[in-house]
Design a protein around this motif. Structure first.
Motif, mmCIF file in Angstrom:
data_model
loop_
_atom_site.group_PDB
_atom_site.id
_atom_site.type_symbol
_atom_site.label_atom_id
_atom_site.label_comp_id
_atom_site.label_asym_id
_atom_site.label_seq_id
_atom_site.Cartn_x
_atom_site.Cartn_y
_atom_site.Cartn_z
ATOM 1 N N ALA A 1 0.990 1.957 5.716
ATOM 2 C CA ALA A 1 1.061 0.939 5.202
ATOM 3 C C ALA A 1 0.354 -0.783 5.483
ATOM 4 O O ALA A 1 -0.535 -1.738 5.051
ATOM 5 C CB ALA A 1 2.273 -0.046 4.041
ATOM 6 N N GLU B 1 -3.102 -2.009 3.957
ATOM 7 C CA GLU B 1 -3.115 -3.853 3.331
ATOM 8 C C GLU B 1 -3.649 -4.721 3.763
ATOM 9 O O GLU B 1 -4.824 -5.550 3.501
ATOM 10 C CB GLU B 1 -2.002 -4.679 3.449
ATOM 11 C CG GLU B 1 -0.677 -4.224 2.572
ATOM 12 C CD GLU B 1 0.549 -4.991 2.512
ATOM 13 O OE1 GLU B 1 0.313 -6.031 2.764
ATOM 14 O OE2 GLU B 1 1.382 -4.803 1.367
ATOM 15 N N ALA C 1 -2.459 -1.788 -1.242
ATOM 16 C CA ALA C 1 -1.328 -1.987 -1.037
ATOM 17 C C ALA C 1 -0.882 -0.218 -1.011
ATOM 18 O O ALA C 1 -1.191 0.140 -0.881
ATOM 19 C CB ALA C 1 -1.190 -2.053 -2.494
ATOM 20 N N THR D 1 3.285 0.731 -1.692
ATOM 21 C CA THR D 1 5.170 0.777 -2.564
ATOM 22 C C THR D 1 5.752 1.869 -2.315
ATOM 23 O O THR D 1 4.852 2.918 -1.866
ATOM 24 C CB THR D 1 4.370 0.192 -3.861
ATOM 25 O OG1 THR D 1 5.687 0.293 -4.888
ATOM 26 C CG2 THR D 1 3.953 1.551 -4.087
ATOM 27 N N ASP D 2 6.765 1.741 -2.387
ATOM 28 C CA ASP D 2 7.333 2.773 -3.143
ATOM 29 C C ASP D 2 7.849 3.484 -4.547
ATOM 30 O O ASP D 2 8.402 3.900 -4.800
ATOM 31 C CB ASP D 2 8.507 2.992 -2.357
ATOM 32 C CG ASP D 2 9.414 1.653 -3.109
ATOM 33 O OD1 ASP D 2 9.216 1.378 -3.824
ATOM 34 O OD2 ASP D 2 10.884 1.582 -2.523
ATOM 35 N N HIS E 1 8.094 0.746 -6.413
ATOM 36 C CA HIS E 1 8.652 -0.512 -6.727
ATOM 37 C C HIS E 1 8.532 -1.775 -5.981
ATOM 38 O O HIS E 1 8.043 -2.621 -6.112
ATOM 39 C CB HIS E 1 10.209 -0.098 -7.248
ATOM 40 C CG HIS E 1 10.695 0.647 -8.073
ATOM 41 N ND1 HIS E 1 10.229 0.843 -9.743
ATOM 42 C CD2 HIS E 1 10.626 1.996 -8.346
ATOM 43 C CE1 HIS E 1 10.783 1.934 -10.044
ATOM 44 N NE2 HIS E 1 10.718 2.550 -9.392
ATOM 45 N N THR E 2 8.786 -1.466 -4.642
ATOM 46 C CA THR E 2 8.935 -2.259 -3.488
ATOM 47 C C THR E 2 8.183 -2.552 -2.517
ATOM 48 O O THR E 2 7.514 -1.553 -2.216
ATOM 49 C CB THR E 2 9.988 -2.560 -2.575
ATOM 50 O OG1 THR E 2 10.549 -2.648 -3.930
ATOM 51 C CG2 THR E 2 10.219 -3.488 -1.899
ATOM 52 N N PRO E 3 6.576 -3.409 -2.231
ATOM 53 C CA PRO E 3 5.811 -2.982 -1.038
ATOM 54 C C PRO E 3 6.635 -2.434 -0.026
ATOM 55 O O PRO E 3 7.473 -3.174 0.962
ATOM 56 C CB PRO E 3 5.298 -4.785 -1.227
ATOM 57 C CG PRO E 3 5.596 -5.334 -1.748
ATOM 58 C CD PRO E 3 6.750 -4.860 -2.803
ATOM 59 N N ARG F 1 -5.739 -1.419 -4.367
ATOM 60 C CA ARG F 1 -4.506 -2.907 -4.947
ATOM 61 C C ARG F 1 -4.555 -1.741 -6.218
ATOM 62 O O ARG F 1 -3.443 -2.315 -6.677
ATOM 63 C CB ARG F 1 -4.632 -3.850 -4.895
ATOM 64 C CG ARG F 1 -3.335 -4.667 -5.068
ATOM 65 C CD ARG F 1 -3.954 -5.976 -4.929
ATOM 66 N NE ARG F 1 -4.033 -6.022 -3.098
ATOM 67 C CZ ARG F 1 -2.613 -6.028 -2.217
ATOM 68 N NH1 ARG F 1 -1.437 -6.547 -2.954
ATOM 69 N NH2 ARG F 1 -2.427 -6.028 -0.693
ATOM 70 N N GLU G 1 -1.233 -1.190 -8.248
ATOM 71 C CA GLU G 1 -0.710 -1.227 -9.554
ATOM 72 C C GLU G 1 -0.330 -1.376 -10.614
ATOM 73 O O GLU G 1 0.587 -1.356 -11.345
ATOM 74 C CB GLU G 1 -1.517 -2.973 -9.439
ATOM 75 C CG GLU G 1 -1.035 -3.864 -8.204
ATOM 76 C CD GLU G 1 -2.172 -5.111 -8.333
ATOM 77 O OE1 GLU G 1 -2.867 -5.358 -9.260
ATOM 78 O OE2 GLU G 1 -1.833 -6.621 -7.488
ATOM 79 N N HIS H 1 2.380 1.124 -10.592
ATOM 80 C CA HIS H 1 3.576 0.375 -10.953
ATOM 81 C C HIS H 1 4.082 0.381 -12.240
ATOM 82 O O HIS H 1 5.685 0.397 -12.727
ATOM 83 C CB HIS H 1 3.587 -0.682 -10.004
ATOM 84 C CG HIS H 1 5.003 -1.406 -10.423
ATOM 85 N ND1 HIS H 1 6.277 -1.069 -9.446
ATOM 86 C CD2 HIS H 1 4.410 -1.997 -10.624
ATOM 87 C CE1 HIS H 1 6.705 -2.477 -9.634
ATOM 88 N NE2 HIS H 1 6.329 -3.278 -10.690
#
Length: 332
Positions: free
Chosen positions: A265, A269, A274, A276-277, A279-281, A301, A305, A308
């Motif tokens: 990660a 980044e 990006a 994420t799991d 939901h959360t970075p 990214r 998104e 997500h």
């Protein structure tokens, strides 16, 4: 075992000094990276000569890397394959996380394997610093052993690429940036029946290609090596998904947060992507255990998104109704 000195790149210390970070834990992080790079050159020779069976190579590599950081300003190393952190130097200012050989079974078919590592400052928290959010990384990287031995590395100021040659690791690419658009995704499709609805919908839309809602064709790949997938995405963009599954053992994902997800990660980044799991970075997650697992989605990214949104939103009617599915009564 003795580890010969192999330079990372002649500009490394200069790069750190330019950022005003070449002191204390930052200097210790630079030293750790140089030591791991030297050890990886020895590992690369071992892999190239095929003198060690894959099942033996991984513990051999763990010992190699452990010896490489002996005497460094390192309090402990948390290694995949070790039940507890391995103490190194009492009073050390940094801790190291390490996957010595990612997917050693790949060697049996001459496919890439890799090393994944990160360096964090020692803290008063439980674990001495191993159980802290990835945003506190001092350094993170992957070393990929394939046709060439390559390194992707970040000290928190962008992600750079290096290649191993006769004189050691030299710089090849500065400030890697993930291409925003790529038609490639990486996922283990054999687990499709265990994915949750949002991931199934997302992948189904990719598979439907130009005739589906995305109105373009996509290609899938799967190296079965996180290090290899990471380097591919850093080079060409795209997205990697190893989601949570409905099966009990993998309800919280498969990737190890401390050893795998966090370093990857950070690299992603710092290259403009990006991670994420779902939901959360990833870098905002606080590990509760050394071997904690997590779902992992990383890459360009805009693509992360989009995943997500699939996971957060309610499915369209046709996603659940057999009447409106791809093979339903109202679709040819």
């Amino acid at each position: 075992m003795a580890v010969p000195h192999v330079p990372l790149a002649p500009t490394l210390i200069g790069d750190l000094a330019a950022h005003g970070r070449c002191s204390g834990p930052a200097a210790a992080a630079a030293d750790v990276v140089a030591r791991l790079a030297a050890a990886s050159a020895e590992l690369a020779r071992k892999i190239a000569t095929r003198t060690t069976e894959p099942c033996v190579l991984e513990p051999w590599a763990r010992a190699l890397y452990r010896d490489a950081v002996t005497g460094a300003d390192v309090a402990a190393v948390g290694m995949a394959g070790e039940a507890a952190p391995v103490p190194v130097t009492r009073g050390g200012s940094v801790v190291v996380t390490l996957v010595a050989v990612d997917e050693p079974a790949n060697l049996g078919m001459d496919a890439p394997v890799g090393t994944i590592f990160s360096v964090l400052p020692v803290t008063d928290a439980v674990g001495g610093g191993l159980l802290q959010p990835g945003r506190r990384h001092l350094a993170a990287g992957i070393i990929l052993f394939g046709p060439a031995t390559v390194l992707a590395l970040t000290f928190g100021h962008g992600t750079d690429g290096y290649v191993l040659g006769p004189a050691g690791f030299t710089s090849t690419r500065r400030g890697l940036q993930l291409p925003p658009e790529s038609a490639v995704y990486a996922i283990n499709a054999a687990n499709a029946r265990h994915w949750h609805r949002g991931i199934r919908s997302y992948v189904a839309d990719l598979v439907s290609g130009s005739s589906g809602p995305r109105q373009r064709d996509f290609s899938m790949r799967w190296f079965a090596s996180l290090a290899a997938e990471t380097y591919a995405i850093l080079s060409r963009g795209g997205i990697y998904l190893y989601p949570a599954e409905s099966r009990a053992p993998y309800g919280h994902g498969r990737m190890r947060l401390v050893y795998e997800a966090n370093p990857v990660a950070q690299l992603c980044e710092q290259a403009g992507g990006a991670a994420t799991d779902g939901h959360t970075p990833i870098l905002d997650l606080v590990p509760g255990a050394l071997h904690q697992r997590t779902p992992l989605v990383f890459g360009s990214r805009t693509k992360v998104e989009r995943v997500h949104r699939y996971l957060a939103g309610a499915p369209a009617r046709h996603e659940d109704s057999p009447l409106f599915s791809h093979r339903g009564l109202f679709r040819s």
